[in-house]
Design a protein around this motif. Sequence first.
Motif: not given
Length: 262
Positions: A163-176
């Motif tokens: 999950q952290q790898e996905i968030v690191d790759t797509h941080p703006w989607q996570f923040l959104r």
Amino acid sequence: MTALSVREQAVHLLRRGISNAEVARRLRVPQGTVSWWKHQDLAKRNKLPGRKRSACMHCYGDELNRPAYSYLLGLYLGDGHILLPNEYRRTQSLQITCDDKWPGIMDSVEQAMREVLPNNKPCRVRRTGCHDVKAYSNHLTCHFPQHGPGKKHERSIALEPWQQEIVDTHPWQFLRGLIHSDGCRITNWATKTVDGVVRRYEYPRYFFTNTSTDIIGLFTATLDAVGVQWKASIPRLTGQVNISIARKDSVALMDAHIGPKY
């Protein structure tokens, strides 16, 4: 010889090709009950016609829409929860509560569910002033291992390495996803007297509020990763943590990737 139960009699008749309605009439039970017994019998024998399994990267090696998942993860951590099967529910369900004031966000939530769980059609359940956007799948706890008993702020919340790898790759989607659930963009104002004239100045800022220090930590760590500056405060009455983003360049960065609720 032991007499067959009503359910066993129904299954016996159904296997002979007799319709649900006729079985219900003969045995004097609700047709919905007969349909459920038939479903369970077919599932037990792995003969459910045309039934698609839920997508799961862990159990079946299915592809995961990673940007959509990063957004849905943020929504889940902010405003979502998972219900497990019980005597009334046959399947796990993911529920994201959306305020009716933001229909665009409701559409985004539903679209994310469709992209993360392409074989499972989401639905909306009306409540007072809001809708619960729901998806059903018995692989939801595979997608969201943070599920557990009790409220999120009363237990540890940590991302798995994948999950952290996905968030690191797509941080703006996570923040959104986090902003769309537990955040907002507002316009503050202040007055200043210049040459004897009182002038009003307006400036936007973002807020994110959550009670879980772990979720706050995930939010602020991701802000740091994308170069957004923030400040934290803890109101005395609520005990929640407020994260404020007010610097002009940081607000502009948030506007470019997230923007106001809609």
